[in-house]
Scaffold this motif. Structure first.
Motif, PDB file in Angstrom:
ATOM      1  N   ILE A 168     -36.228  56.650 -56.912  1.00 30.60           N
ATOM      2  CA  ILE A 168     -36.540  57.919 -57.010  1.00 30.60           C
ATOM      3  C   ILE A 168     -37.868  58.367 -56.043  1.00 30.60           C
ATOM      4  CG2 ILE A 168     -34.634  59.684 -58.035  1.00 30.60           C
ATOM      5  CD1 ILE A 168     -32.912  57.994 -56.994  1.00 30.60           C
ATOM      6  N   GLU A 169     -38.152  58.575 -57.283  1.00 28.79           N
ATOM      7  CA  GLU A 169     -39.844  59.227 -56.519  1.00 28.79           C
ATOM      8  C   GLU A 169     -40.262  59.061 -55.485  1.00 28.79           C
ATOM      9  OE1 GLU A 169     -42.579  60.343 -60.539  1.00 28.79           O
ATOM     10  OE2 GLU A 169     -41.141  59.096 -60.982  1.00 28.79           O
ATOM     11  N   THR A 181     -31.851  69.881 -52.919  1.00 30.61           N
ATOM     12  CA  THR A 181     -31.931  68.654 -54.166  1.00 30.61           C
ATOM     13  C   THR A 181     -30.759  69.300 -55.090  1.00 30.61           C
ATOM     14  OG1 THR A 181     -34.349  68.195 -53.599  1.00 30.61           O
ATOM     15  CG2 THR A 181     -32.910  66.803 -55.937  1.00 30.61           C
ATOM     16  N   LEU A 182     -29.882  68.158 -54.911  1.00 32.59           N
ATOM     17  CA  LEU A 182     -28.467  68.346 -55.911  1.00 32.59           C
ATOM     18  C   LEU A 182     -28.782  67.627 -56.335  1.00 32.59           C
ATOM     19  CD1 LEU A 182     -25.368  69.281 -53.539  1.00 32.59           C
ATOM     20  CD2 LEU A 182     -27.400  70.810 -54.318  1.00 32.59           C
ATOM     21  N   MET A 188     -29.584  64.361 -70.639  1.00 34.51           N
ATOM     22  CA  MET A 188     -31.054  64.826 -69.905  1.00 34.51           C
ATOM     23  C   MET A 188     -32.698  63.971 -70.685  1.00 34.51           C
ATOM     24  SD  MET A 188     -31.425  66.620 -67.375  1.00 34.51           S
ATOM     25  CE  MET A 188     -33.200  67.566 -66.930  1.00 34.51           C
ATOM     26  N   ALA A 189     -33.072  62.851 -70.519  1.00 36.14           N
ATOM     27  CA  ALA A 189     -33.743  62.315 -70.862  1.00 36.14           C
ATOM     28  C   ALA A 189     -35.170  63.061 -70.696  1.00 36.14           C
ATOM     29  CB  ALA A 189     -33.468  60.792 -71.024  1.00 36.14           C
ATOM     30  N   PRO A 190     -36.277  62.756 -71.545  1.00 38.31           N
ATOM     31  CA  PRO A 190     -38.114  63.149 -71.209  1.00 38.31           C
ATOM     32  C   PRO A 190     -37.854  63.010 -69.475  1.00 38.31           C
ATOM     33  CG  PRO A 190     -37.879  62.507 -73.094  1.00 38.31           C
ATOM     34  CD  PRO A 190     -36.252  61.919 -73.275  1.00 38.31           C
ATOM     35  N   GLU A 191     -37.533  61.878 -69.117  1.00 33.21           N
ATOM     36  CA  GLU A 191     -37.816  60.686 -67.944  1.00 33.21           C
ATOM     37  C   GLU A 191     -37.034  61.975 -67.130  1.00 33.21           C
ATOM     38  OE1 GLU A 191     -40.638  59.512 -67.255  1.00 33.21           O
ATOM     39  OE2 GLU A 191     -40.243  58.044 -65.209  1.00 33.21           O
ATOM     40  N   THR A 198     -40.950  67.765 -61.483  1.00 38.61           N
ATOM     41  CA  THR A 198     -41.903  67.489 -60.370  1.00 38.61           C
ATOM     42  C   THR A 198     -40.743  68.262 -59.019  1.00 38.61           C
ATOM     43  OG1 THR A 198     -42.185  65.818 -62.030  1.00 38.61           O
ATOM     44  CG2 THR A 198     -43.184  65.834 -60.108  1.00 38.61           C
ATOM     45  N   PHE A 199     -39.352  67.554 -59.384  1.00 36.37           N
ATOM     46  CA  PHE A 199     -39.136  67.713 -57.450  1.00 36.37           C
ATOM     47  C   PHE A 199     -38.519  68.837 -57.280  1.00 36.37           C
ATOM     48  CE2 PHE A 199     -40.487  63.193 -58.419  1.00 36.37           C
ATOM     49  CZ  PHE A 199     -41.433  63.256 -57.064  1.00 36.37           C
TER      50      PHE A 199
END
Ligand code: AMP
Length: 466
Positions: A168-169, A181-182, A188-191, A198-199
């Motif tokens: 995905i990154e 971006t949607l 909402m895990a930390p990652e 970031t995005f």
């Protein structure tokens, strides 16, 4: 209350919504659609069943209604963790875009590259894809992502579970910085938090109530079950499952049975079929056409019981399931919420029953902690099997020696799987004493060492019962 007509959607989209029979937008739709139409990034914290697919599909169609795609340069991108979910998003698209001229392509595994290449070459407005397949196309030089104006990430938490976050990154990096971006995730895990920081740029954050708190119509229960012997636990557990299904009688119109492992999905489905239940498996290792057929049958009521893994069942839109069974307690407590959310939808009544063996009790505690509720303990519907009764644990019509072979095959697979997991446990040093006890209870076959199948050393009767 917000109405669809207040949301600035294209009139042709409104017409399709009306034809779909929707009266009012759901909370995630009322929150996400206006922000998306203003061109803002959206962070939707919502899970399946909340109407989240339409919350990104409707504004996307409205935005794309003007303009045209160039060859190999899709104008929008929807990323989904599984093929089924991608196919379902594509279906939603067809429903809501039926009065708008838009082109779409579905890039998922199990479909030939050639067919997909032809579509991409013509130019697509909406590209719906799983991350791996999208990158395969990109690496073959067939796809240019420089013209992507809107990128949707659906079920990001599942992407995380499946190890897709690096993909995905990478895809984020291949699309223009200026894209909208949607982004949707049930948790909402930390990652996930990191990725969104970031995005996404100043996103509108919309969080809808967790399903566990919303679905008071689901009756829950758990059977705490311990096998009479370790090597019999798997088959006895399947017997408990059959007992639970039988106890529901006609109230059970259709059901999804969740297993944690793909191998167990197969074993449970095979075993149920053997016992004349109308059941079929669905998991990621089955070929696409089989998965589609099974799902279709389950949706239109031809198939009564679907045995599924979390990944395969994730996001599947099956409107009215009367029962959910957790053959295993899920590894992540959130998955419990997703699983039981397949029943009791839209105010209907539903029942969710879990089987918990001693080694899963910790995980079960985590589930109760998450949903902040004690799940009622149910009686085991199956009486403990005395050795003399054991041979009754066979399908009525298949008690002859020859036809029990199939079940034996099923059971053998299960036993081997058990052996494997007990081996890995003992290698971590946790069950030394129990494995040496097992050695005593079976006639060890010289040369096979730890690989001795646990049914060796049992009498024919015992093997049939296991
Ligand atoms: P989803 O959360 O996207 O999987 O949607 C769950 C189900 O809700 C699907 O069957 C949709 O067709 C349905 N749905 C979506 N939006 C609405 C709405 N506004 N009113 C009624 N049903 C809806």
């Amino acid at each position: 209350m917000t109405k669809f007509s207040d949301l600035n959607l294209n009139s042709k989209v409104l017409k399709a919504i009306d034809e779909a029979g929707y009266e009012n937008p759901t909370p995630i739709q009322a929150g996400a659609i206006p922000a998306a139409l203003e061109g803002r990034d959206v962070l939707g914290i919502a899970q399946t069943g909340t109407g989240k697919t339409a919350s990104f599909t409707l504004p996307l169609i409205t935005q794309l209604a003007r303009g045209r795609a160039r060859a190999r340069m899709p104008r929008s991108l929807v990323l989904c963790p599984t093929r089924e979910l991608a196919a379902q998003v594509a279906e939603n698209f067809d429903t809501y875009a039926k009065h708008v001229k838009l082109t779409k392509a579905l890039l998922i595994g199990g479909v030939s590259f050639k067919e997909q290449d032809i579509l991409i070459d013509k130019g697509v407005d909406v590209l719906i894809a799983t991350p791996g397949r999208l990158l395969d196309h990109f690496e073959r030089g067939k796809l240019i992502l420089n013209d992507v104006k809107v990128m949707v990430v659906d079920e990001a938490d599942r992407m995380l579970d499946m190890g897709f976050i690096p993909d995905i990154e990478r895809i984020f990096g291949l699309t223009p910085f200026t894209r909208q971006t949607l982004f949707f995730s049930a948790t909402m895990a930390p990652e996930i938090e990191r990725i969104t920081n970031t995005f996404l740029s100043n996103p509108e954050r919309i969080e809808v109530a967790r399903q566990a708190t919303a679905s008071e119509t689901i009756e829950q229960g758990v059977v705490m079950f311990k096998g009479s012997r370790k090597d019999r636990e798997a088959s006895e557990k399947r017997k408990v499952l059959r007992g639970l299904i039988d106890a529901e009688g006609e109230k059970l119109t259709n059901a999804i049975i969740f297993c944690n492992r793909k191998t167990d999905v197969d074993i449970v489905a095979k075993s149920l079929k053997k016992y004349k239940y109308d059941a079929a498996p669905i998991h990621g290792d089955l070929d696409q056409s089989q998965r589609t057929r099974t799902l279709e049958g389950f949706r239109n009521g031809e198939l009564r019981i679907l045995v599924a893994s979390d990944v395969a069942a994730r996001g599947l839109d099956v409107p009215s399931v009367s029962h959910v069974f957790n053959f295993d307690v899920p590894g992540h407590p959130e998955d419990y919420v997703h699983r039981i959310g397949r029943t009791g939808r839209a105010g209907r009544e539903g029942k969710a029953i879990t089987i918990c063996v001693p080694r899963d009790e910790k995980q079960f505690d985590a589930v109760e902690k998450l949903i902040q509720k004690e799940i009622p303990r149910l009686d085991n519907p199956v009486k403990p099997t005395k050795p003399a009764e054991a041979k009754d644990d066979k399908p009525k019509s298949t008690r002859s020696r020859s036809s029990s072979k199939t079940e034996e095959t099923v059971e053998t697979t299960a036993t081997n799987e058990e052996t494997k997991s007990s081996r890995s446990r003992s290698s971590s040093g946790r069950s030394r004493s129990s494995s040496s006890r097992d050695d005593r209870s079976t006639n060890k076959v010289v040369g096979l060492g730890d690989h001795t199948p646990s049914f060796i050393g049992l009498s024919f009767e015992e093997r049939m019962a296991s």
